[in-house]
Write a protein that holds these residues in place. Sequence first.
Motif, PDB file in Angstrom:
ATOM      1  N   LEU A  95       0.829  -1.205   0.000  1.00  0.00           N
ATOM      2  CA  LEU A  95       0.000   0.000   0.000  1.00  0.00           C
ATOM      3  C   LEU A  95       0.858   1.247   0.000  1.00  0.00           C
ATOM      4  CD1 LEU A  95      -2.948  -0.764   2.387  1.00  0.00           C
ATOM      5  CD2 LEU A  95      -2.875  -0.691  -0.084  1.00  0.00           C
ATOM      6  N   VAL A  96       1.900   1.252   0.831  1.00  0.00           N
ATOM      7  CA  VAL A  96       2.795   2.403   0.864  1.00  0.00           C
ATOM      8  C   VAL A  96       3.394   2.611  -0.521  1.00  0.00           C
ATOM      9  CG1 VAL A  96       4.838   3.394   1.912  1.00  0.00           C
ATOM     10  CG2 VAL A  96       3.314   2.027   3.288  1.00  0.00           C
ATOM     11  N   PHE A  98       2.140   1.801  -3.412  1.00  0.00           N
ATOM     12  CA  PHE A  98       1.194   2.363  -4.365  1.00  0.00           C
ATOM     13  C   PHE A  98       0.862   3.801  -4.041  1.00  0.00           C
ATOM     14  CE2 PHE A  98       0.850  -1.624  -6.385  1.00  0.00           C
ATOM     15  CZ  PHE A  98       0.602  -1.243  -7.688  1.00  0.00           C
ATOM     16  N   ALA A  99       0.851   4.134  -2.755  1.00  0.00           N
ATOM     17  CA  ALA A  99       0.641   5.536  -2.391  1.00  0.00           C
ATOM     18  C   ALA A  99       1.745   6.389  -3.010  1.00  0.00           C
ATOM     19  CB  ALA A  99       0.626   5.686  -0.872  1.00  0.00           C
ATOM     20  N   LEU A 102       1.166   6.783  -6.750  1.00  0.00           N
ATOM     21  CA  LEU A 102       0.113   7.755  -7.061  1.00  0.00           C
ATOM     22  C   LEU A 102       0.623   9.173  -6.851  1.00  0.00           C
ATOM     23  CD1 LEU A 102      -2.989   6.006  -5.441  1.00  0.00           C
ATOM     24  CD2 LEU A 102      -2.677   6.508  -7.858  1.00  0.00           C
TER      25      LEU A 102
ATOM     26  N   GLN B 323      -4.284  11.741  -2.855  1.00  0.00           N
ATOM     27  CA  GLN B 323      -4.417  10.278  -2.925  1.00  0.00           C
ATOM     28  C   GLN B 323      -3.346   9.597  -2.088  1.00  0.00           C
ATOM     29  OE1 GLN B 323      -3.859   9.703  -7.085  1.00  0.00           O
ATOM     30  NE2 GLN B 323      -5.975  10.193  -7.638  1.00  0.00           N
ATOM     31  N   GLY B 324      -2.098  10.004  -2.331  1.00  0.00           N
ATOM     32  CA  GLY B 324      -0.993   9.358  -1.646  1.00  0.00           C
ATOM     33  C   GLY B 324      -1.057   9.550  -0.142  1.00  0.00           C
ATOM     34  N   ILE B 327      -3.899   7.465   1.485  1.00  0.00           N
ATOM     35  CA  ILE B 327      -3.582   6.036   1.585  1.00  0.00           C
ATOM     36  C   ILE B 327      -2.544   5.801   2.675  1.00  0.00           C
ATOM     37  CG2 ILE B 327      -2.610   4.016   0.405  1.00  0.00           C
ATOM     38  CD1 ILE B 327      -3.850   4.909  -2.112  1.00  0.00           C
ATOM     39  N   LEU B 328      -1.478   6.626   2.667  1.00  0.00           N
ATOM     40  CA  LEU B 328      -0.418   6.440   3.664  1.00  0.00           C
ATOM     41  C   LEU B 328      -0.992   6.527   5.077  1.00  0.00           C
ATOM     42  CD1 LEU B 328       2.673   8.456   2.377  1.00  0.00           C
ATOM     43  CD2 LEU B 328       2.390   5.992   2.541  1.00  0.00           C
TER      44      LEU B 328
END
Lengths: 319, 373
Positions: A95-96, A98-99, A102, B323-324, B327-328
């Motif tokens: 997840l990190v 992909f963050a 993005l 977005q980033g 999510i983080l």
Amino acid sequence: MTELLTTIISATFFFAVIRTTVPLLLAALGGLLAELSGALNVALEGMMLSAALTAVIVSASYPWWIGLLAGVLAGMALGAVMALFHLRFGADVVLVGFAINLMAAGGTVFILAQATGGDRGTSLALPSKSIPRLSLSWLGAIPGVGGTLEAALSGHSYLTWATVILVAGIWFMLYQTATGLRLRAVGEYAPAAAAAGISPDQMRALGLILSGALAALGGVQLAMFNYIGFTRDMTAGRGFIALGAVLLGARRPGGVAIAALLFGAFEALAIVLPALYTSIPGELIHSIPFVVTLVALVIYARRAQLLTRRRVAGVEGAT
Amino acid sequence: MSRWPEWAFEVLRTVLALVVALIITFIIVLVVSAEPGEAFAALLGGPLGSPRTIGVWLDDVAKLTLAGLALSLVFQARLFALGAQGQAYLGGLAAGVIALSSLGQSWLSIPLGLVAAAVTGAAYGWIPGIIKARFGANEIVSTLMLNYIAIDVFAWLIRTRISPPGSGLTRSDPFPESAVYPTLIPRTRIDLGIVIAIIAVIAIWFYLYRTKRGFELRMVGFNPRFAEYAGINVPRTIVRTMAVSGAIGGILGAVFVQGSAYGELAVGFEGLITFEGILVAIVARNRPLIVPVAALFYGYLRQGAVLMGLRSDVPTEMIGIIQGVVILLVASAGLYGWLRASQANRAPDTDSDPDAPQPPIIGGGPLTEQAVR
């Protein structure tokens, strides 16, 4: 067909293969270090992209090598962010990753627009520099093969040659130094490594930060040698193909180098094919590296599976 | 001090993440923009500005919901399969072929398009599923490669076969009116796609929480080894999950191309929305009933960012930072330890409470992870 063969078996094609391989290989080496430490780095793509833009912007006002260093620092910073959120704050590493991808995809366009004064596509407005070529014209003096050698090997960037040294250096680091052993031990089975007094978090942070530096070098080579300047999404999936190369290369530096060379060869092929055969559609040629990666992934997984079964059978047979 | 329920923490965490992301955005906009007021107004108020922008927002919400559902399914099984993008392209292609055929003249093309898209998407989801279950091939890499391949194949077919002959266009002729979703509110993009998204939410919720297969799926995500001991066929569950998720991905493609926004096949129609579905799924903690809520919020910001790009000097791509950061921050369970510690009574750990919602932790494990035999 003969046209194809004469094209492929030529010094210029070999030159093109090296050119397409180097960014992939650098990113794949980065992926390798993170993977061996047990932290899958899916952010190679975003790291390459961020480093490419950083290098382009910085090299517009400073010497090329400062641009390169700035790119590497950007990659390392992203690696450190990954380590921080994954290891310290407990976020899933994928997840990190992909963050970060993005953020890099949007952020690079955003910063590009700021740096160029509104251009959201390319950095044409910036006088960015390139990494110098290393001329090996003396190779031409070798009788017989000299001309071919010169055409294939002369004129690559300094970073290309540094990459060759890096492959050896990373092999040495991983298999001949205590740090390398610790890194691999953590990736192999972290509790055992921790019991032996090695800090898994420390090793993984190291793996991720070095991974960022290497992926960044790949991005820098892309934007300061393969192409001069930055284009939005210029990495075009190379970071993910690099992950495929880590697998196909059996998670060893030499293997990864060979796998990256294979992917690089297919990418170079995708560049020369349209000129030879106008009947083959460009879209399908473009997809070749992805198909090859997919096939390689399955082959590698199958082999790893067989190896494990054999090992398990061996253990059971021994008891 | 009374103990907070688990869901309150989750909501708090998400709101905090959003607030932090917005503060960071504001600071950046203040620094770079010559007209920060315009930019903020567009970002935060723009989508509600007119019926048309509300329609675009809700149309995005439907698509984000479908993308979020497709990803939630695989995430719940702890598969990091990101194939929704490729499935959307091929599903859209299948729906488009039906809409452009003689069937397009009849209303039947709408249900048939959906079915064709779902089947195509399921087939394309089945591929990484079977190579994961059989060989243990890492699903992150395989699904990403399949995405790129689908995009190339789609572009190739559009250019050579589907666009008007000799035109070299990257789009098809417009579909007949009977093959385009009817709008629910005239002169907006609010169409049948929203209804499809709502039905999909309920269907996936039912599948996950009220069927044996859904239970198996969640068990595999919870603990594959335990699921295996419990007699669940883990490889088969993996393949089935990827295929069902693929069907949703395919339906997303049909909703795109047959929706009133397009009504044609066009290269690049998906606009990377499936990757934004990752954010929706993560924020919703992979729970189907929360996915549309997350999609509403995120879709609003997304539409606000587009309007900000149009109406001010701040590029739309700024949203990548939001977005980033979201999510983080949402994914970082450990970051909120102090929140819990600050309470008199500590809430029980999610891991020890079987009724607690699943943490949004997902992943394929190391690249070399073996297939669960």
